[in-house]
Scaffold this motif. Structure first.
Motif, PDB file in Angstrom:
ATOM      1  N   LEU A 117      14.178  -2.632 -40.673  1.00 16.76           N
ATOM      2  CA  LEU A 117      13.130  -3.011 -40.803  1.00 16.76           C
ATOM      3  C   LEU A 117      11.853  -1.324 -40.685  1.00 16.76           C
ATOM      4  O   LEU A 117      11.989  -0.013 -40.550  1.00 16.76           O
ATOM      5  CB  LEU A 117      13.387  -3.056 -38.530  1.00 16.76           C
ATOM      6  CG  LEU A 117      13.706  -5.070 -38.874  1.00 16.76           C
ATOM      7  CD1 LEU A 117      14.224  -4.907 -37.350  1.00 16.76           C
ATOM      8  CD2 LEU A 117      12.100  -5.625 -39.396  1.00 16.76           C
ATOM      9  N   ASN A 118      10.440  -2.125 -40.914  1.00 14.34           N
ATOM     10  CA  ASN A 118       9.646  -0.709 -40.080  1.00 14.34           C
ATOM     11  C   ASN A 118       8.541  -1.678 -40.128  1.00 14.34           C
ATOM     12  O   ASN A 118       8.531  -2.690 -40.202  1.00 14.34           O
ATOM     13  CB  ASN A 118       9.274  -0.836 -41.950  1.00 14.34           C
ATOM     14  CG  ASN A 118       8.744  -1.727 -42.986  1.00 14.34           C
ATOM     15  OD1 ASN A 118       7.146  -1.567 -42.687  1.00 14.34           O
ATOM     16  ND2 ASN A 118       9.825  -2.188 -43.970  1.00 14.34           N
ATOM     17  N   ILE A 119       7.585  -0.794 -39.536  1.00  9.03           N
ATOM     18  CA  ILE A 119       6.813  -1.230 -38.466  1.00  9.03           C
ATOM     19  C   ILE A 119       5.283  -2.455 -39.110  1.00  9.03           C
ATOM     20  O   ILE A 119       5.181  -3.146 -38.782  1.00  9.03           O
ATOM     21  CB  ILE A 119       5.644  -0.364 -37.552  1.00  9.03           C
ATOM     22  CG1 ILE A 119       7.150   0.558 -36.519  1.00  9.03           C
ATOM     23  CG2 ILE A 119       4.961  -1.003 -36.710  1.00  9.03           C
ATOM     24  CD1 ILE A 119       7.637   0.036 -35.470  1.00  9.03           C
ATOM     25  N   ILE A 122       6.550  -5.450 -39.062  1.00 14.02           N
ATOM     26  CA  ILE A 122       6.672  -6.138 -38.640  1.00 14.02           C
ATOM     27  C   ILE A 122       5.361  -7.072 -38.402  1.00 14.02           C
ATOM     28  O   ILE A 122       5.479  -7.921 -37.148  1.00 14.02           O
ATOM     29  CB  ILE A 122       7.390  -5.079 -37.321  1.00 14.02           C
ATOM     30  CG1 ILE A 122       8.805  -4.905 -37.817  1.00 14.02           C
ATOM     31  CG2 ILE A 122       7.308  -6.054 -35.849  1.00 14.02           C
ATOM     32  CD1 ILE A 122       9.416  -4.078 -36.496  1.00 14.02           C
ATOM     33  N   ASN A 141      17.949  -0.675 -36.256  1.00 15.44           N
ATOM     34  CA  ASN A 141      16.668   0.264 -36.114  1.00 15.44           C
ATOM     35  C   ASN A 141      16.218  -0.504 -35.076  1.00 15.44           C
ATOM     36  O   ASN A 141      15.365  -0.847 -34.548  1.00 15.44           O
ATOM     37  CB  ASN A 141      15.873  -1.016 -36.837  1.00 15.44           C
ATOM     38  CG  ASN A 141      15.928  -0.730 -38.944  1.00 15.44           C
ATOM     39  OD1 ASN A 141      16.062  -1.329 -39.041  1.00 15.44           O
ATOM     40  ND2 ASN A 141      15.902   0.449 -39.175  1.00 15.44           N
ATOM     41  N   GLU A 143      14.560   1.548 -32.199  1.00 14.94           N
ATOM     42  CA  GLU A 143      12.967   1.942 -31.940  1.00 14.94           C
ATOM     43  C   GLU A 143      11.893   0.483 -32.508  1.00 14.94           C
ATOM     44  O   GLU A 143      10.721  -0.246 -31.940  1.00 14.94           O
ATOM     45  CB  GLU A 143      12.107   2.635 -33.560  1.00 14.94           C
ATOM     46  CG  GLU A 143      12.739   4.276 -32.361  1.00 14.94           C
ATOM     47  CD  GLU A 143      12.802   4.453 -30.683  1.00 14.94           C
ATOM     48  OE1 GLU A 143      10.965   3.586 -30.542  1.00 14.94           O
ATOM     49  OE2 GLU A 143      13.560   4.366 -30.371  1.00 14.94           O
ATOM     50  N   GLU A 144      12.275  -0.081 -34.248  1.00 11.30           N
ATOM     51  CA  GLU A 144      11.408  -1.213 -34.441  1.00 11.30           C
ATOM     52  C   GLU A 144      11.734  -2.094 -33.432  1.00 11.30           C
ATOM     53  O   GLU A 144      11.040  -3.295 -33.300  1.00 11.30           O
ATOM     54  CB  GLU A 144      11.988  -1.489 -36.103  1.00 11.30           C
ATOM     55  CG  GLU A 144      11.240  -0.581 -37.207  1.00 11.30           C
ATOM     56  CD  GLU A 144      12.171   0.654 -37.016  1.00 11.30           C
ATOM     57  OE1 GLU A 144      11.436   1.794 -37.443  1.00 11.30           O
ATOM     58  OE2 GLU A 144      13.239   0.925 -35.830  1.00 11.30           O
ATOM     59  N   TYR A 147       9.529  -1.967 -30.717  1.00  8.75           N
ATOM     60  CA  TYR A 147       8.461  -2.587 -31.086  1.00  8.75           C
ATOM     61  C   TYR A 147       8.207  -4.192 -31.054  1.00  8.75           C
ATOM     62  O   TYR A 147       7.578  -4.824 -30.135  1.00  8.75           O
ATOM     63  CB  TYR A 147       8.289  -2.184 -32.607  1.00  8.75           C
ATOM     64  CG  TYR A 147       6.378  -1.644 -32.639  1.00  8.75           C
ATOM     65  CD1 TYR A 147       6.229  -1.369 -32.088  1.00  8.75           C
ATOM     66  CD2 TYR A 147       6.445  -3.310 -33.761  1.00  8.75           C
ATOM     67  CE1 TYR A 147       4.534  -1.864 -32.970  1.00  8.75           C
ATOM     68  CE2 TYR A 147       5.425  -3.363 -33.650  1.00  8.75           C
ATOM     69  CZ  TYR A 147       4.207  -2.898 -33.620  1.00  8.75           C
ATOM     70  OH  TYR A 147       3.068  -2.281 -33.719  1.00  8.75           O
TER      71      TYR A 147
END
Length: 549
Positions: A117-119, A122, A141, A143-144, A147
């Motif tokens: 995953l990446n911001i 998302i 992931n 932090e993701e 988020y």
């Protein structure tokens, strides 16, 4: 392995009790198969237990998640770019289409975004739906996951990679999490999402959906992701192959079979060595969505277009792969328990294949790296002597890697260039006590006259073959060998004969023909190690030679 007298006695008893041949009975005994009727039949109802599925940590939370999805009629899916990711996403897309749920699928670009995953992804998914389903990645992931929650979305992760911790508000269903009580940790992500849908159907959430029709995709992912063929995975593959060999198979798989010009009955070999590499080729060469688009296509003509593009990528991948292999000198690994190679010029999409190729050559855990932007990225493959997925997580904790993970036999990782030598020292230290076995293994010593149709039928009952149920290697002693024909200057058609007048044709693939000729001219008789196959052209039983001495 039992001694000969005990094995003969036990095999006779097993053969009589189960109405099978002595040869098959011996193979089953050697593999320590206890529930033989269950193993041979591989029926889903005997191996899929709702009670066991209910032991998955967070499984009950999937009900609320999908109730909201049904209410919103929208869901965004983030999936990995390999066969397992493509298959799991394709099943979801097809199932949600049945239910009238609009679906957007995001698969990251291996080159620009890397694994997981990446911001940015998302944010894009949240524009479409507040319901995010993550497949075959995302467990680590943290932090993701947080988020998504902070952005008022709900996130569910279905994954099977090593995981020590995750954000408590996320719904993470992964048999490898610390709180999981199930015995389902050998499933790939596609097998896992399939069982979750079986559970939801049992709970009447997806009561009108036909889940079993997707077993062809489950079989494909299970074989390609190299998970152990325990009782449940064996059943999934066995039943999935029946669908693939019927008229009801997935349109993408159907077109890929035609594109690859496969004429015979599809087996797990075709899934793992012919179809799987093609599906992976899109992601490896920079078009991550291609595999998913192929497998989720409802239109045969559209699927054919995807298959043709994939075939082109696969041919390009093969050329690049051959060049990289020729660049590597395995003698550099002679005094180490690992293969560890790094070059800035290698193609990032091929490093995993090269790692697997090297691992199969000398049985050593293999780690291959190249440069991507300002970082070094790599893949690892092993036979499982050491859990390399866990090693990556330890290396992250030690500050050697920026990120890394995987499972026992496959891993991916990212690090700074100045950390490459430190990673090599770490891996050498962690693998210094493993035992590398390059002795030629064989499961059964047989006479040449038993290489026949009956043995093929026994092998069919023993299949599908894969992790923890490998295809048997047989040994015949004191055989004469002569070359009948050479194909493409690297494949040899051979004839084998013994002193009793029995003979059998066979093949040796990817060999140096000059060296083979010289070797055969220096001796009159050989010990041969081989697999037994049905030739797709002549329909005869033939030998596929593995090694000779």
């Amino acid at each position: 392995m039992n001694n000969n007298n005990e094995l003969e006695s036990d095999a006779f008893s097993v053969a009589q009790k189960n109405n099978i041949s002595m040869s098959l009975a011996k193979l089953l005994i050697n593999r320590n198969v206890k529930k033989i009727p269950n193993f041979l039949n591989s029926k889903l109802k005997e191996n899929i237990s709702i009670t066991e599925i209910m032991k998955l940590h967070n499984i009950e939370k999937s009900i609320n998640f999908f109730e909201k999805v049904k209410l919103d009629k929208k869901i965004a899916i983030f999936s990995d770019y390999d066969v397992d990711g493509a298959c799991s996403a394709a099943i979801c897309k097809k199932l949600f289409l049945q239910l009238g749920i609009e679906t957007s699928v995001y698969i990251p670009n291996r080159f620009n975004e890397g694994y997981g995953l990446n911001i940015k992804a998302i944010d894009k998914m949240l524009e479409f739906s507040s319901n995010i389903l993550v497949l075959d990645c995302g467990s680590n992931n943290f932090e993701e996951q947080r988020y998504v929650h902070d952005k008022k979305g709900q996130i569910m992760v279905v994954d099977h990679h090593e995981c020590d911790d995750f954000f408590e508000r996320a719904i993470v269903i992964n048999p490898k999490t610390p709180n999981d009580k199930s015995s389902l940790n050998d499933l790939c992500a596609t097998g896992l999402i399939f069982l979750i849908f079986v559970y939801l159907k049992h709970k009447n959430l997806f009561s009108k959906s036909d889940i079993l029709q997707y077993l062809d995709l489950v079989a494909l992912a299970t074989i390609c992701d190299l998970v152990p063929l325990n009782s449940i995975n064996r059943s999934l593959v066995k039943q999935g192959l029946k669908i693939i060999n019927s008229e009801n198979l997935n349109k993408g798989i159907q077109t890929l079979i035609k594109q690859a010009k496969i004429k015979q009955i599809i087996s797990e070999y075709h899934l793992g060595y012919i179809l799987g590499p093609r599906i992976n080729a899109g992601g490896r060469m920079g078009e991550s969505l291609l595999g998913f688009q192929l497998l989720s296509s409802e239109n045969i003509h559209q699927a054919l277009q995807y298959a043709q593009i994939i075939e082109g990528h696969n041919q390009n991948r093969q050329k690049i792969q051959s060049q990289i292999v020729s660049d590597i000198d395995l003698e550099e690994s002679n005094n180490q328990n690992i293969n560890f190679f790094y070059s800035e010029k290698w193609h990032i999409g091929i490093v995993g294949i090269i790692a697997g190729r090297l691992m199969r050559i000398n049985n050593k855990p293999s780690f291959i790296m190249t440069t991507s932007n300002d970082f070094v990225v790599g893949s690892g493959r092993s036979l499982g002597e050491k859990n390399i997925g866990q090693l990556m997580m330890i290396a992250v904790d030690k500050g050697i890697l920026i990120k890394g993970g995987g499972h026992a036999k496959a891993c991916g990782f990212t690090l700074l260039k100045e950390k490459v030598n430190e990673l090599k020292l770490f891996l050498n230290e962690e693998t210094k006590d493993i035992e590398i076995n390059n002795n030629k293994y064989y499961e059964s010593l047989i006479d040449l006259n038993v290489v026949n149709e009956k043995l093929i039928r026994d092998l069919d009952l023993l299949s599908p073959f894969g992790q923890q149920n490998s295809e048997p290697i047989f040994k015949c002693s004191d055989l004469k060998i002569s070359i009948l024909k050479v194909f493409k200057e690297k494949h040899a058609k051979l004839v084998f004969s013994d002193n009793l007048g029995s003979s059998c044709e066979g093949m040796l693939f990817d060999t140096n023909i000059t060296k083979l000729n010289n070797y055969l001219s220096n001796k009159s008789h050989f010990d041969c190690y081989f697999k037994v196959k049905k030739d797709s052209y002549s329909n005869n039983t033939v030998i596929h030679l593995e090694d000779i001495h």
